[in-house]
Motif scaffolding. Sequence first.
Motif, PDB file in Angstrom:
ATOM      1  N   ARG A   1     -10.622 -54.906  39.194  1.00 12.03           N
ATOM      2  CA  ARG A   1     -11.470 -54.772  40.261  1.00 12.03           C
ATOM      3  C   ARG A   1     -12.016 -53.358  40.238  1.00 12.03           C
TER       4      ARG A   1
ATOM      5  N   ALA B   1     -22.452 -62.800  36.091  1.00 11.78           N
ATOM      6  CA  ALA B   1     -23.607 -62.101  35.941  1.00 11.78           C
ATOM      7  C   ALA B   1     -24.888 -62.950  35.420  1.00 11.78           C
TER       8      ALA B   1
ATOM      9  N   ASN C   1     -13.427 -65.066  38.944  1.00 15.06           N
ATOM     10  CA  ASN C   1     -13.785 -63.866  38.214  1.00 15.06           C
ATOM     11  C   ASN C   1     -15.343 -64.033  38.288  1.00 15.06           C
ATOM     12  N   ALA C   2     -15.958 -64.987  37.944  1.00 15.23           N
ATOM     13  CA  ALA C   2     -17.424 -65.056  38.004  1.00 15.23           C
ATOM     14  C   ALA C   2     -18.098 -64.908  39.475  1.00 15.23           C
TER      15      ALA C   2
ATOM     16  N   TRP D   1     -13.793 -51.709  38.015  1.00 14.93           N
ATOM     17  CA  TRP D   1     -15.097 -51.397  37.504  1.00 14.93           C
ATOM     18  C   TRP D   1     -16.511 -51.920  38.414  1.00 14.93           C
ATOM     19  N   LEU D   2     -16.104 -52.524  39.637  1.00 12.71           N
ATOM     20  CA  LEU D   2     -17.040 -53.006  40.519  1.00 12.71           C
ATOM     21  C   LEU D   2     -17.753 -51.687  40.957  1.00 12.71           C
TER      22      LEU D   2
ATOM     23  N   VAL E   1     -23.639 -55.820  32.445  1.00  9.90           N
ATOM     24  CA  VAL E   1     -22.456 -55.916  33.500  1.00  9.90           C
ATOM     25  C   VAL E   1     -21.174 -56.108  32.677  1.00  9.90           C
ATOM     26  N   ALA E   2     -21.242 -56.942  31.703  1.00  3.59           N
ATOM     27  CA  ALA E   2     -19.844 -57.253  31.109  1.00  3.59           C
ATOM     28  C   ALA E   2     -19.477 -55.873  30.371  1.00  3.59           C
TER      29      ALA E   2
ATOM     30  N   ARG F   1     -17.672 -54.099  32.822  1.00  9.25           N
ATOM     31  CA  ARG F   1     -16.374 -54.443  32.892  1.00  9.25           C
ATOM     32  C   ARG F   1     -15.405 -53.949  32.155  1.00  9.25           C
TER      33      ARG F   1
ATOM     34  N   THR G   1     -17.947 -61.339  40.512  1.00  5.80           N
ATOM     35  CA  THR G   1     -19.098 -60.767  39.629  1.00  5.80           C
ATOM     36  C   THR G   1     -20.357 -61.067  40.476  1.00  5.80           C
TER      37      THR G   1
ATOM     38  N   ASP H   1     -15.812 -64.087  31.824  1.00  8.47           N
ATOM     39  CA  ASP H   1     -16.098 -64.412  33.102  1.00  8.47           C
ATOM     40  C   ASP H   1     -16.978 -63.645  33.904  1.00  8.47           C
ATOM     41  N   THR H   2     -16.880 -62.113  33.670  1.00  5.55           N
ATOM     42  CA  THR H   2     -17.947 -61.161  34.170  1.00  5.55           C
ATOM     43  C   THR H   2     -19.121 -61.512  33.782  1.00  5.55           C
TER      44      THR H   2
END
Length: 305
Positions: A294, A262, A43-44, A296-297, A283-284, A287, A47, A257-258
């Motif tokens: 996905r 980031a 997940n990281a 949110w990307l 960024v989180a 999310r 991101t 993880d996000t």
Amino acid sequence: MAVCWFVGLTTLDVVHRAARRPGANEKVTATRQDVAAGGPAANAAVTAAALKVRAVLVSALGAGPVAQAARADLDSREVQVHDVAGPDEGFALAVSAVLVDDATGERSVVSADAALAVAPAPTAEGLAALPRPDVVLFDGHHPAVARAVLSFVDGMVPRPRVVLDGGRWRPLFAELLPAADVAALSADFAVPAGVAPGAADAAHGALLLGARSVVVTHGADPVAWSVPDVPAGGLAGRSGRVPVPRVTARDTLGAGDTFHGALAAALAEGAALPDACAAAVRVASARVAHVGPRSWLAHLPELPA
């Protein structure tokens, strides 16, 4: 382009969203379902790739049908996978069963994580063929993989910055924390008393074990960062707090993880620790404000610079 390696766990997440959690011996009908690669390192990496950093995932997937589904998602997100399990069709990649509460956005997860199979260590030759990292993040899973990568990284000149994703304590962290330039911990992280005697809290325990700086997330509350009183990039002996934007939490799956992805991306781009924390909380927050692992990307361009 900055390069980040993400070392650790990949799973396949099967995510259901429902109006409520089922009780014992009860079924509920989902309002949405998603299937995507999961795991802290994976997940990281997704991101970081979305933030235009070259993301390399050093993990164990294998060649089974579950791994193929996870790999397809990672490929679509432009994550470069260095699979230490290679063509092993028998490697058991974990499937995580996730339920997200439609009312609160809170998630419940059942997963075997890395308990189903032992991931082999990558070779030095294989690691040498990867793009040289600016930052290497470890999530504490797959000990043989982590030890091999850390040994390889320690031999690099200049040495890349090492970031730890400390969501919860794992025994391997006793070996990784002394190498950490940044230990990014959740509020639930706790160093066992016998590992760091005299530690006042998790951050203090991480510093006692050798981490050069510590970041602690507290959900919707401000993120705390601290650098002990030793020379460290002009921030020696400093600490601070970074406010978290107020958003309606619709889906908390992978929020930590996000943040870590980031944070690693910002550090790889040369940001100072406080600025990297500020970028990571933005960024989180994006999310958790959007439903699905996905979707949110697509909202990253809306984030402030």
